[in-house]
Write a protein that holds these residues in place. Sequence first.
Motif, PDB file in Angstrom:
ATOM      1  N   TYR A  78     -22.581  10.378   5.048  1.00 37.26           N
ATOM      2  CA  TYR A  78     -21.153  10.674   4.976  1.00 37.26           C
ATOM      3  C   TYR A  78     -20.471   9.801   3.932  1.00 37.26           C
ATOM      4  O   TYR A  78     -20.717   8.592   3.855  1.00 37.26           O
ATOM      5  CB  TYR A  78     -20.511  10.461   6.345  1.00 37.26           C
ATOM      6  CG  TYR A  78     -21.166  11.286   7.427  1.00 37.26           C
ATOM      7  CD1 TYR A  78     -20.790  12.611   7.652  1.00 37.26           C
ATOM      8  CD2 TYR A  78     -22.205  10.759   8.188  1.00 37.26           C
ATOM      9  CE1 TYR A  78     -21.416  13.379   8.622  1.00 37.26           C
ATOM     10  CE2 TYR A  78     -22.838  11.525   9.155  1.00 37.26           C
ATOM     11  CZ  TYR A  78     -22.440  12.826   9.368  1.00 37.26           C
ATOM     12  OH  TYR A  78     -23.071  13.576  10.326  1.00 37.26           O
ATOM     13  N   ASP A  80     -16.645   8.751   2.064  1.00 34.78           N
ATOM     14  CA  ASP A  80     -15.188   8.720   2.219  1.00 34.78           C
ATOM     15  C   ASP A  80     -14.570   8.339   0.880  1.00 34.78           C
ATOM     16  O   ASP A  80     -14.820   7.246   0.362  1.00 34.78           O
ATOM     17  CB  ASP A  80     -14.819   7.699   3.296  1.00 34.78           C
ATOM     18  CG  ASP A  80     -13.345   7.738   3.666  1.00 34.78           C
ATOM     19  OD1 ASP A  80     -12.523   8.103   2.808  1.00 34.78           O
ATOM     20  OD2 ASP A  80     -13.007   7.390   4.806  1.00 34.78           O
ATOM     21  N   PRO A  90     -20.080  10.077  11.280  1.00 40.92           N
ATOM     22  CA  PRO A  90     -18.932  10.978  11.374  1.00 40.92           C
ATOM     23  C   PRO A  90     -17.745  10.380  12.113  1.00 40.92           C
ATOM     24  O   PRO A  90     -16.599  10.730  11.837  1.00 40.92           O
ATOM     25  CB  PRO A  90     -19.497  12.200  12.115  1.00 40.92           C
ATOM     26  CG  PRO A  90     -20.710  11.697  12.823  1.00 40.92           C
ATOM     27  CD  PRO A  90     -21.271  10.620  11.945  1.00 40.92           C
ATOM     28  N   TRP A  94     -14.777  10.754   7.318  1.00 43.10           N
ATOM     29  CA  TRP A  94     -15.534  11.123   6.127  1.00 43.10           C
ATOM     30  C   TRP A  94     -14.899  12.328   5.461  1.00 43.10           C
ATOM     31  O   TRP A  94     -14.131  13.074   6.085  1.00 43.10           O
ATOM     32  CB  TRP A  94     -16.990  11.421   6.471  1.00 43.10           C
ATOM     33  CG  TRP A  94     -17.184  12.523   7.478  1.00 43.10           C
ATOM     34  CD1 TRP A  94     -17.070  12.437   8.839  1.00 43.10           C
ATOM     35  CD2 TRP A  94     -17.512  13.888   7.202  1.00 43.10           C
ATOM     36  NE1 TRP A  94     -17.312  13.647   9.430  1.00 43.10           N
ATOM     37  CE2 TRP A  94     -17.593  14.561   8.451  1.00 43.10           C
ATOM     38  CE3 TRP A  94     -17.760  14.607   6.032  1.00 43.10           C
ATOM     39  CZ2 TRP A  94     -17.889  15.927   8.557  1.00 43.10           C
ATOM     40  CZ3 TRP A  94     -18.069  15.965   6.131  1.00 43.10           C
ATOM     41  CH2 TRP A  94     -18.139  16.604   7.380  1.00 43.10           C
ATOM     42  N   ASP A  95     -15.219  12.498   4.166  1.00 39.44           N
ATOM     43  CA  ASP A  95     -14.710  13.624   3.387  1.00 39.44           C
ATOM     44  C   ASP A  95     -15.821  14.565   2.948  1.00 39.44           C
ATOM     45  O   ASP A  95     -15.620  15.780   2.900  1.00 39.44           O
ATOM     46  CB  ASP A  95     -13.965  13.114   2.148  1.00 39.44           C
ATOM     47  CG  ASP A  95     -12.769  12.257   2.516  1.00 39.44           C
ATOM     48  OD1 ASP A  95     -12.008  12.654   3.410  1.00 39.44           O
ATOM     49  OD2 ASP A  95     -12.617  11.175   1.914  1.00 39.44           O
ATOM     50  N   ALA A  97     -20.140  15.381   3.423  1.00 43.71           N
ATOM     51  CA  ALA A  97     -21.418  15.115   4.077  1.00 43.71           C
ATOM     52  C   ALA A  97     -22.517  15.633   3.161  1.00 43.71           C
ATOM     53  O   ALA A  97     -22.415  16.740   2.608  1.00 43.71           O
ATOM     54  CB  ALA A  97     -21.492  15.789   5.438  1.00 43.71           C
ATOM     55  N   ASN A 106     -15.315  18.069   5.046  1.00 42.27           N
ATOM     56  CA  ASN A 106     -14.901  17.879   6.443  1.00 42.27           C
ATOM     57  C   ASN A 106     -13.683  18.751   6.717  1.00 42.27           C
ATOM     58  O   ASN A 106     -12.545  18.290   6.770  1.00 42.27           O
ATOM     59  CB  ASN A 106     -14.582  16.398   6.687  1.00 42.27           C
ATOM     60  CG  ASN A 106     -14.271  16.114   8.153  1.00 42.27           C
ATOM     61  OD1 ASN A 106     -14.278  17.004   8.995  1.00 42.27           O
ATOM     62  ND2 ASN A 106     -13.997  14.853   8.454  1.00 42.27           N
ATOM     63  N   TYR A 111     -14.571  21.321  12.737  1.00 43.37           N
ATOM     64  CA  TYR A 111     -14.514  20.045  12.030  1.00 43.37           C
ATOM     65  C   TYR A 111     -13.150  19.389  12.259  1.00 43.37           C
ATOM     66  O   TYR A 111     -12.120  20.074  12.271  1.00 43.37           O
ATOM     67  CB  TYR A 111     -14.758  20.241  10.533  1.00 43.37           C
ATOM     68  CG  TYR A 111     -16.188  20.624  10.227  1.00 43.37           C
ATOM     69  CD1 TYR A 111     -17.139  19.655   9.929  1.00 43.37           C
ATOM     70  CD2 TYR A 111     -16.593  21.959  10.267  1.00 43.37           C
ATOM     71  CE1 TYR A 111     -18.458  20.006   9.667  1.00 43.37           C
ATOM     72  CE2 TYR A 111     -17.904  22.317  10.012  1.00 43.37           C
ATOM     73  CZ  TYR A 111     -18.829  21.335   9.711  1.00 43.37           C
ATOM     74  OH  TYR A 111     -20.140  21.686   9.465  1.00 43.37           O
ATOM     75  N   GLY A 113     -11.465  17.345  10.260  1.00 42.13           N
ATOM     76  CA  GLY A 113     -10.664  17.082   9.073  1.00 42.13           C
ATOM     77  C   GLY A 113      -9.998  18.322   8.508  1.00 42.13           C
ATOM     78  O   GLY A 113     -10.238  19.455   8.936  1.00 42.13           O
ATOM     79  N   THR A 138     -15.737  24.537   5.311  1.00 42.75           N
ATOM     80  CA  THR A 138     -17.155  24.599   5.665  1.00 42.75           C
ATOM     81  C   THR A 138     -17.390  25.631   6.757  1.00 42.75           C
ATOM     82  O   THR A 138     -16.661  25.699   7.743  1.00 42.75           O
ATOM     83  CB  THR A 138     -17.643  23.216   6.122  1.00 42.75           C
ATOM     84  OG1 THR A 138     -17.456  22.295   5.038  1.00 42.75           O
ATOM     85  CG2 THR A 138     -19.106  23.248   6.497  1.00 42.75           C
ATOM     86  N   ALA A 176     -10.334  14.911   4.140  1.00 41.73           N
ATOM     87  CA  ALA A 176     -10.103  15.120   5.569  1.00 41.73           C
ATOM     88  C   ALA A 176      -8.664  14.805   5.962  1.00 41.73           C
ATOM     89  O   ALA A 176      -8.116  15.398   6.898  1.00 41.73           O
ATOM     90  CB  ALA A 176     -11.071  14.261   6.391  1.00 41.73           C
TER      91      ALA A 176
END
Length: 214
Positions: A78, A80, A90, A94-95, A97, A106, A111, A113, A138, A176
């Motif tokens: 992850y 950020d 997580p 995080w922004d 993955a 995210n 999710y 975010g 996502t 996120a």
Amino acid sequence: MAPRTVKGGDRTDGDRPVVLYVAGAVFLFILVVVVAGSFTRPDPVTFVPSPVGPRPPVDRFVVDTVTVDARDGSHWVYFDFDKGSAVGGPLAGWDLALNRYHLVVNGGSGYPGAGGAIAIGAPWEAVTEAPASGYATTEGALEDGPATPGLERWYRYGFFSHLLEPKDETYVIRTAEGRYAKLRILSYYCPQATPGCVTLMYGFQGDGSRRLTG
């Protein structure tokens, strides 16, 4: 005895159409190129993984390059933007993955975010403001093989080299927390051409605006 005269479309057994020789030569050339290409593997651009070291959050525009070690396909790593580093997991916030060549944001159903991504058909320097809308989120849970449309095919596969080469593309990421960053992927390789080290060049705006320039 007088020599035999060939009339019209008649052809003696000793004649051979020139076109067959040309076709054979072309086929042989293509075969040589294909075989030679299969043994030729260019050296990819490689980077050493960056140490994990989150920085204090920023409230301005910052540009940095980081290499995320995503070689272990058994788990996600992850990243950020606000902290400029990979983070512990997580729950740490995080922004992005990453898992090998998979890269997701995210954001989306399931999710926590507000993340999203959009590909911009413009050079890095020309991307000075994040779009107000149009971001893909996502699809699918991390454990089920997720994908972020527009971001999942960030590479080209070399048929002869069997290498992943980043596309000449700039992406804008909504983080996120709803902030913005522009992103380019520079490489997928660690030293010794080991796959799984994803090198990201990014510009992150920490003040919450859509301005992506210093």
